[in-house]
Design an enzyme around this catalytic site. Sequence first.
Site, PDB file in Angstrom:
ATOM      1  N   GLN A   1       0.859  -1.190   0.000  1.00  0.00           N
ATOM      2  CA  GLN A   1       0.000   0.000   0.000  1.00  0.00           C
ATOM      3  C   GLN A   1       0.889   1.232   0.000  1.00  0.00           C
ATOM      4  O   GLN A   1       2.004   1.198   0.524  1.00  0.00           O
ATOM      5  CB  GLN A   1      -0.875   0.011   1.266  1.00  0.00           C
ATOM      6  CG  GLN A   1      -1.825   1.200   1.363  1.00  0.00           C
ATOM      7  CD  GLN A   1      -2.238   1.497   2.802  1.00  0.00           C
ATOM      8  OE1 GLN A   1      -1.968   2.567   3.330  1.00  0.00           O
ATOM      9  NE2 GLN A   1      -2.899   0.542   3.433  1.00  0.00           N
TER      10      GLN A   1
ATOM     11  N   HIS B   1       1.177   5.786   0.246  1.00  0.00           N
ATOM     12  CA  HIS B   1       0.630   7.106   0.564  1.00  0.00           C
ATOM     13  C   HIS B   1       0.712   7.997  -0.669  1.00  0.00           C
ATOM     14  O   HIS B   1       1.745   8.038  -1.345  1.00  0.00           O
ATOM     15  CB  HIS B   1       1.440   7.779   1.667  1.00  0.00           C
ATOM     16  CG  HIS B   1       1.266   7.181   3.020  1.00  0.00           C
ATOM     17  ND1 HIS B   1       2.164   7.379   4.044  1.00  0.00           N
ATOM     18  CD2 HIS B   1       0.284   6.403   3.545  1.00  0.00           C
ATOM     19  CE1 HIS B   1       1.752   6.752   5.131  1.00  0.00           C
ATOM     20  NE2 HIS B   1       0.612   6.152   4.848  1.00  0.00           N
TER      21      HIS B   1
ATOM     22  N   GLU C   1      -3.591   5.440  -0.196  1.00  0.00           N
ATOM     23  CA  GLU C   1      -4.212   6.205   0.887  1.00  0.00           C
ATOM     24  C   GLU C   1      -3.783   7.663   0.793  1.00  0.00           C
ATOM     25  O   GLU C   1      -2.614   7.961   0.584  1.00  0.00           O
ATOM     26  CB  GLU C   1      -3.768   5.626   2.239  1.00  0.00           C
ATOM     27  CG  GLU C   1      -4.277   6.407   3.447  1.00  0.00           C
ATOM     28  CD  GLU C   1      -3.717   5.874   4.758  1.00  0.00           C
ATOM     29  OE1 GLU C   1      -4.280   6.205   5.807  1.00  0.00           O
ATOM     30  OE2 GLU C   1      -2.708   5.143   4.721  1.00  0.00           O
TER      31      GLU C   1
ATOM     32  N   GLU D   1      -9.152   2.546   7.009  1.00  0.00           N
ATOM     33  CA  GLU D   1      -8.349   1.831   8.000  1.00  0.00           C
ATOM     34  C   GLU D   1      -7.984   2.696   9.207  1.00  0.00           C
ATOM     35  O   GLU D   1      -7.334   2.217  10.133  1.00  0.00           O
ATOM     36  CB  GLU D   1      -7.062   1.287   7.368  1.00  0.00           C
ATOM     37  CG  GLU D   1      -6.066   2.344   6.972  1.00  0.00           C
ATOM     38  CD  GLU D   1      -4.783   1.803   6.360  1.00  0.00           C
ATOM     39  OE1 GLU D   1      -4.599   0.574   6.342  1.00  0.00           O
ATOM     40  OE2 GLU D   1      -3.958   2.622   5.901  1.00  0.00           O
TER      41      GLU D   1
ATOM     42  N   GLN E   1      -4.558  -2.644  10.759  1.00  0.00           N
ATOM     43  CA  GLN E   1      -3.318  -1.945  10.443  1.00  0.00           C
ATOM     44  C   GLN E   1      -2.546  -1.831  11.752  1.00  0.00           C
ATOM     45  O   GLN E   1      -2.962  -1.121  12.663  1.00  0.00           O
ATOM     46  CB  GLN E   1      -3.612  -0.547   9.869  1.00  0.00           C
ATOM     47  CG  GLN E   1      -2.357   0.267   9.635  1.00  0.00           C
ATOM     48  CD  GLN E   1      -2.630   1.709   9.260  1.00  0.00           C
ATOM     49  OE1 GLN E   1      -1.906   2.291   8.465  1.00  0.00           O
ATOM     50  NE2 GLN E   1      -3.664   2.312   9.830  1.00  0.00           N
TER      51      GLN E   1
ATOM     52  N   ASP F   1       5.058   2.667   7.885  1.00  0.00           N
ATOM     53  CA  ASP F   1       4.418   3.802   7.215  1.00  0.00           C
ATOM     54  C   ASP F   1       4.760   5.141   7.843  1.00  0.00           C
ATOM     55  O   ASP F   1       4.236   6.159   7.419  1.00  0.00           O
ATOM     56  CB  ASP F   1       2.902   3.607   7.199  1.00  0.00           C
ATOM     57  CG  ASP F   1       2.292   3.701   8.586  1.00  0.00           C
ATOM     58  OD1 ASP F   1       3.009   3.458   9.570  1.00  0.00           O
ATOM     59  OD2 ASP F   1       1.105   4.032   8.677  1.00  0.00           O
TER      60      ASP F   1
ATOM     61  N   SER G   1       1.938  -0.206   5.286  1.00  0.00           N
ATOM     62  CA  SER G   1       0.597   0.387   5.267  1.00  0.00           C
ATOM     63  C   SER G   1       0.768   1.865   4.923  1.00  0.00           C
ATOM     64  O   SER G   1       0.164   2.736   5.526  1.00  0.00           O
ATOM     65  CB  SER G   1      -0.120   0.190   6.605  1.00  0.00           C
ATOM     66  OG  SER G   1       0.658   0.631   7.688  1.00  0.00           O
TER      67      SER G   1
END
Length: 556
Positions: free
Chosen positions: A142, A144, A171, A222, A297, A336, A363
């Site tokens: 995943q 950002h 995200e 999340e 998460q 993350d 994440s």
Amino acid sequence: MARSKRFEALAARPVNKDGFVAEWPEVGMIAMGSPGDPKPSITVKGGQIVEMDGKRREDFDLIDQFIADYAIDAAVAPKAMAIDSTEIARILVDVNVPREEVVALARGLTPAKIVEVLDAMNVVEMMMAMQKMRTRRTPANQCHITNLRDNPVLLAADAAEGAYRGFAEEETTVGVVRYAPFNALSLLIGSQTGRGGVLTQCALEESLELQLGMRGLTSYAETISVYGTEQVFVDGDDTPWSKGFLASAYASRGLKMRFTSGTGSEVQMGYAEGKSMLYLEVRCVLIARGAGVQGLQNGSISCIGVPGAVPSGIRAVLAENLAATMADLEVASGNDQTFSHSDIRRTARMLMQMLPGTDFIFSGYSAVPNYDNMFAGSNFDIEDMEDYLALQRDLKVEGGVRPVSEAEVIAVRGKAAKALQAVYKELGFPPITDAEVDAATYAHGSNDMPPRKVVDDLKAAQDLLARGVTGLDVVKALAKNGFQDVAESVLGMLKQRVSGDYLHTSAIIDAGFNVVSAVNDTNDYRGPGTGYRLSGARWEEIKRIPQALKPEEFDV
């Protein structure tokens, strides 16, 4: 006295900019094994847990009660708790014991017992266990997608590049809350331009986040936090029951959702109760299981500086990830937020998830420059991408991304910017100029973008909400303006709400809009020659980094 030249050189190393503290159990500054942690125990009477980890039912706090009533199988518990913790640790590592057996056993373990099991393992053993225990067979990643100015054109271009590079989820968040609808719109259009099927979210306060999802502008969430002490929960006007209700609200509207937790949060908030970070985090893991949410998460997340400062803290982060898999939850395993000035430390922290594989290794790998990351920076960012691709290739490990060419990235970024430009024009939003499209196509970050009229954008973003604009309006605008393929991908994401298949544990959607989850892609690792293996076309793709010299380039 005279200084040693060697020690002067060592003192200048980046790692010495990091913060380190000695253990301080009384305030929770201890990763694992606090003297304040309870000893494992359980008593079941009439099918009800009446004592757990040294505390009688009448003394339970709200978290104890929720875990006892909803997260532990009282029928399994007496037998499971009677097994020596070291033996359970060996079962976790043993490739001859199927994952399903471990999951069934873990349903009967209390928080203190799980912590005792994890404390019996070193990091290599935890990684061995993680390889077997993650829910989905195929690891993913995943990213950002944010920027300092909430620039919608740059967001769309960056989202397209991130999707094209292989990220399965994207995200975003906002610097200015009122920009949120535009951020969600940019991420939706950009992601589906890069690769149809990428899941997107806009991390906000929960009611607005749910509203954007219900309109079809986002597809998962999340940032629904759970905590390991009662005081932290009630300070936020929440309980495990209210979080469970919120989880059902997302699911009932066809939105994938997982909870968020992480070691160190209770320390940051001043309510660690003298317990270890890992013990409190395992309580969070069991809250997630009890609430019925499909995933978690965890991996310290925004609190990573706290466990990163104490002995065995990064080991505890891996342990919490493993605890989530023992609970049969999807795990987006952190990495993350940046926590160290040392490239060596941040790489070592990441490898513990990358090497065994998790459902989402990051994440939030920052697919933008660090200065544009509105999640306070990531452990790795876009400027580390070539190194990350080389690690995949060096180690023959699935990292969830793929090599791309400059020409391909320029093309997909430009297409996403033009698609957003067309949608803005069709829906009557402030115009996106050709100069902005061109800048976003070639930009590295928001410093490369011309300014927009922020006040006009904010008014239009709120107008989007007031007018009831939905994902279907976006589909129509794209199709009308020649972006038929992107329109079909956005429509494909809307159709997922009807089927609900991507609500299964650890679900992602592939380029053919097939749901890949723990149901149809179950982790079947049982030692060498089993489980997910890089091979075939995927391994050939990972090998082909652009800078690798090729035989045909030599005149022999």
